[in-house]
Design a protein around this motif. Structure first.
Motif, PDB file in Angstrom:
ATOM      1  N   HIS A 120       0.836  -1.206   0.000  1.00 43.65           N
ATOM      2  CA  HIS A 120       0.000   0.000   0.000  1.00 43.65           C
ATOM      3  C   HIS A 120       0.872   1.259   0.000  1.00 43.65           C
ATOM      4  O   HIS A 120       0.610   2.205  -0.741  1.00 43.65           O
ATOM      5  N   ASP A 121       1.917   1.275   0.841  1.00 40.40           N
ATOM      6  CA  ASP A 121       2.822   2.428   0.902  1.00 40.40           C
ATOM      7  C   ASP A 121       3.487   2.681  -0.454  1.00 40.40           C
ATOM      8  O   ASP A 121       3.576   3.824  -0.904  1.00 40.40           O
ATOM      9  N   LEU A 122       3.946   1.606  -1.110  1.00 44.60           N
ATOM     10  CA  LEU A 122       4.566   1.770  -2.427  1.00 44.60           C
ATOM     11  C   LEU A 122       3.584   2.381  -3.429  1.00 44.60           C
ATOM     12  O   LEU A 122       3.928   3.292  -4.171  1.00 44.60           O
ATOM     13  N   CYS A 123       2.366   1.882  -3.428  1.00 39.70           N
ATOM     14  CA  CYS A 123       1.353   2.392  -4.362  1.00 39.70           C
ATOM     15  C   CYS A 123       0.996   3.841  -4.050  1.00 39.70           C
ATOM     16  O   CYS A 123       0.737   4.632  -4.956  1.00 39.70           O
ATOM     17  N   GLU A 124       1.013   4.215  -2.785  1.00 35.47           N
ATOM     18  CA  GLU A 124       0.752   5.605  -2.386  1.00 35.47           C
ATOM     19  C   GLU A 124       1.840   6.546  -2.897  1.00 35.47           C
ATOM     20  O   GLU A 124       1.562   7.677  -3.261  1.00 35.47           O
ATOM     21  N   VAL A 125       3.084   6.079  -2.922  1.00 38.30           N
ATOM     22  CA  VAL A 125       4.173   6.904  -3.444  1.00 38.30           C
ATOM     23  C   VAL A 125       3.878   7.279  -4.894  1.00 38.30           C
ATOM     24  O   VAL A 125       4.053   8.416  -5.294  1.00 38.30           O
ATOM     25  N   PHE A 126       3.395   6.314  -5.661  1.00 40.79           N
ATOM     26  CA  PHE A 126       3.088   6.560  -7.067  1.00 40.79           C
ATOM     27  C   PHE A 126       1.701   7.179  -7.262  1.00 40.79           C
ATOM     28  O   PHE A 126       1.328   7.534  -8.365  1.00 40.79           O
ATOM     29  N   ASN A 127       0.929   7.265  -6.189  1.00 40.60           N
ATOM     30  CA  ASN A 127      -0.406   7.859  -6.215  1.00 40.60           C
ATOM     31  C   ASN A 127      -1.319   7.153  -7.221  1.00 40.60           C
ATOM     32  O   ASN A 127      -2.029   7.795  -7.987  1.00 40.60           O
ATOM     33  N   GLN A 128      -1.258   5.823  -7.201  1.00 38.68           N
ATOM     34  CA  GLN A 128      -2.056   5.009  -8.109  1.00 38.68           C
ATOM     35  C   GLN A 128      -2.668   3.840  -7.335  1.00 38.68           C
ATOM     36  O   GLN A 128      -2.084   3.374  -6.360  1.00 38.68           O
ATOM     37  N   PRO A 129      -3.828   3.323  -7.776  1.00 37.64           N
ATOM     38  CA  PRO A 129      -4.437   2.169  -7.099  1.00 37.64           C
ATOM     39  C   PRO A 129      -3.582   0.910  -7.235  1.00 37.64           C
ATOM     40  O   PRO A 129      -2.874   0.736  -8.230  1.00 37.64           O
ATOM     41  N   VAL A 130      -3.694   0.026  -6.263  1.00 37.58           N
ATOM     42  CA  VAL A 130      -2.911  -1.210  -6.224  1.00 37.58           C
ATOM     43  C   VAL A 130      -3.108  -2.030  -7.502  1.00 37.58           C
ATOM     44  O   VAL A 130      -2.169  -2.627  -8.021  1.00 37.58           O
ATOM     45  N   GLY A 131      -4.307  -2.049  -8.045  1.00 33.74           N
ATOM     46  CA  GLY A 131      -4.598  -2.860  -9.231  1.00 33.74           C
ATOM     47  C   GLY A 131      -3.972  -2.347 -10.511  1.00 33.74           C
ATOM     48  O   GLY A 131      -3.985  -3.044 -11.523  1.00 33.74           O
ATOM     49  N   ASP A 132      -3.407  -1.147 -10.511  1.00 33.90           N
ATOM     50  CA  ASP A 132      -2.815  -0.568 -11.718  1.00 33.90           C
ATOM     51  C   ASP A 132      -1.336  -0.896 -11.884  1.00 33.90           C
ATOM     52  O   ASP A 132      -0.678  -0.335 -12.749  1.00 33.90           O
ATOM     53  N   PHE A 133      -0.805  -1.786 -11.069  1.00 37.67           N
ATOM     54  CA  PHE A 133       0.621  -2.086 -11.096  1.00 37.67           C
ATOM     55  C   PHE A 133       0.889  -3.469 -11.663  1.00 37.67           C
ATOM     56  O   PHE A 133       0.025  -4.337 -11.671  1.00 37.67           O
ATOM     57  N   ILE A 134       2.107  -3.649 -12.111  1.00 41.17           N
ATOM     58  CA  ILE A 134       2.595  -4.939 -12.577  1.00 41.17           C
ATOM     59  C   ILE A 134       3.561  -5.438 -11.508  1.00 41.17           C
ATOM     60  O   ILE A 134       4.460  -4.707 -11.089  1.00 41.17           O
ATOM     61  N   TYR A 135       3.393  -6.682 -11.087  1.00 42.73           N
ATOM     62  CA  TYR A 135       4.217  -7.259 -10.037  1.00 42.73           C
ATOM     63  C   TYR A 135       5.069  -8.374 -10.646  1.00 42.73           C
ATOM     64  O   TYR A 135       4.550  -9.299 -11.251  1.00 42.73           O
ATOM     65  N   THR A 136       6.377  -8.254 -10.473  1.00 40.17           N
ATOM     66  CA  THR A 136       7.294  -9.271 -10.974  1.00 40.17           C
ATOM     67  C   THR A 136       7.953  -9.932  -9.784  1.00 40.17           C
ATOM     68  O   THR A 136       8.622  -9.263  -8.984  1.00 40.17           O
ATOM     69  N   PHE A 137       7.780 -11.237  -9.675  1.00 45.72           N
ATOM     70  CA  PHE A 137       8.322 -12.001  -8.559  1.00 45.72           C
ATOM     71  C   PHE A 137       9.594 -12.700  -9.029  1.00 45.72           C
ATOM     72  O   PHE A 137       9.583 -13.432 -10.002  1.00 45.72           O
ATOM     73  N   TYR A 138      10.690 -12.462  -8.326  1.00 49.61           N
ATOM     74  CA  TYR A 138      11.987 -12.993  -8.734  1.00 49.61           C
ATOM     75  C   TYR A 138      12.403 -14.234  -7.968  1.00 49.61           C
ATOM     76  O   TYR A 138      13.406 -14.832  -8.276  1.00 49.61           O
ATOM     77  N   GLY A 139      11.669 -14.619  -6.972  1.00 50.96           N
ATOM     78  CA  GLY A 139      12.009 -15.807  -6.210  1.00 50.96           C
ATOM     79  C   GLY A 139      11.530 -15.686  -4.779  1.00 50.96           C
ATOM     80  O   GLY A 139      11.147 -14.614  -4.320  1.00 50.96           O
ATOM     81  N   LYS A 140      11.532 -16.807  -4.085  1.00 51.71           N
ATOM     82  CA  LYS A 140      10.975 -16.887  -2.731  1.00 51.71           C
ATOM     83  C   LYS A 140      11.598 -15.880  -1.773  1.00 51.71           C
ATOM     84  O   LYS A 140      10.905 -15.265  -0.986  1.00 51.71           O
ATOM     85  N   ASN A 141      12.886 -15.694  -1.831  1.00 47.48           N
ATOM     86  CA  ASN A 141      13.572 -14.796  -0.902  1.00 47.48           C
ATOM     87  C   ASN A 141      14.133 -13.566  -1.603  1.00 47.48           C
ATOM     88  O   ASN A 141      15.049 -12.931  -1.101  1.00 47.48           O
ATOM     89  N   LYS A 142      13.585 -13.234  -2.764  1.00 49.63           N
ATOM     90  CA  LYS A 142      14.100 -12.116  -3.543  1.00 49.63           C
ATOM     91  C   LYS A 142      13.035 -11.043  -3.684  1.00 49.63           C
ATOM     92  O   LYS A 142      11.857 -11.271  -3.447  1.00 49.63           O
ATOM     93  N   ALA A 143      13.463  -9.907  -4.108  1.00 49.51           N
ATOM     94  CA  ALA A 143      12.582  -8.731  -4.192  1.00 49.51           C
ATOM     95  C   ALA A 143      11.428  -8.934  -5.167  1.00 49.51           C
ATOM     96  O   ALA A 143      11.530  -9.687  -6.134  1.00 49.51           O
ATOM     97  N   ILE A 144      10.344  -8.237  -4.890  1.00 56.04           N
ATOM     98  CA  ILE A 144       9.194  -8.164  -5.781  1.00 56.04           C
ATOM     99  C   ILE A 144       9.249  -6.786  -6.428  1.00 56.04           C
ATOM    100  O   ILE A 144       9.248  -5.767  -5.736  1.00 56.04           O
ATOM    101  N   LYS A 145       9.326  -6.742  -7.748  1.00 56.66           N
ATOM    102  CA  LYS A 145       9.402  -5.471  -8.463  1.00 56.66           C
ATOM    103  C   LYS A 145       7.975  -4.992  -8.747  1.00 56.66           C
ATOM    104  O   LYS A 145       7.163  -5.735  -9.291  1.00 56.66           O
ATOM    105  N   VAL A 146       7.702  -3.739  -8.381  1.00 58.95           N
ATOM    106  CA  VAL A 146       6.379  -3.147  -8.542  1.00 58.95           C
ATOM    107  C   VAL A 146       6.514  -1.988  -9.531  1.00 58.95           C
ATOM    108  O   VAL A 146       7.172  -0.991  -9.236  1.00 58.95           O
TER     109      VAL A 146
END
Length: 180
Positions: free
Chosen positions: A136-162
């Motif tokens: 939610h905090d990340l989406c607030e920075v961009f001032n956009q709803p959560v559903g408007d983002f693309i989420y890339t998962f790099y692995g179980k213990n790795k970062a999620i790119k938003v």
């Protein structure tokens, strides 16, 4: 503009550098070790005047208290960042050069080091956990709803790119370690 104070760390006696926002090499970085935002200067400030320092830092709390995230344009004068809205000057906050920051605070985390390597294949995932309030905090920075983002998962213990398809820059969300 951007509510970077939601991503930067609050008062932290063990990691005081996280209380700051970094401007370096054409990008703006904010992190608290759980989430990270990287934005081009143009997305954050529009443009800064010629002669502005190539690297500087300012407190996230000052950004928040001065309502700098509501500014329409910015200026750097001496060791101050000035913010203006349509009614005039919002205020000024202190900026620190790299040398001042190193002497007074220490070293800022190397944000580029933790950014995912998009050239490497991702791991297969059965499930992943993350803190929804961090998202939610990340989406607030961009001032956009959560559903408007693309989420890339790099692995179980790795970062999620938003990322957002109509904006430059992106956020990083760290997964939560779960013991099954």
């Amino acid at each position: 503009m951007k509510k970077l104070h939601l991503v930067a760390g609050s008062k932290n006696n063990f990691r005081p550098a996280f209380e700051y926002i970094q401007v370096k090499n054409g990008f703006v970085y904010a992190t608290d070790a759980h989430k990270l935002v990287k934005l081009p200067i143009s997305e954050m400030f529009g443009s800064l005047p010629v002669g502005s320092p190539s690297e500087f830092y300012f407190k996230a709390e000052s950004w928040k208290k001065g309502n700098f995230y509501k500014a329409l344009y910015y200026n750097i004068k001496d060791n101050y960042l000035e913010a203006f809205d349509k009614k005039g000057k919002l205020g000024i906050i202190d900026i620190l050069t790299l040398e001042q920051f190193t002497q007074e605070v220490g070293r800022y985390p190397d944000c580029e080091q933790v950014l995912p390597d998009t050239d490497k294949p991702t791991e297969a995932l059965d499930k992943i956990s993350f803190n929804p309030s961090f998202l939610h905090d990340l989406c607030e920075v961009f001032n956009q709803p959560v559903g408007d983002f693309i989420y890339t998962f790099y692995g179980k213990n790795k970062a999620i790119k938003v990322t957002h398809n109509s904006m430059e820059g992106y956020g990083i969300l760290m997964p939560i370690m779960k013991n099954d």
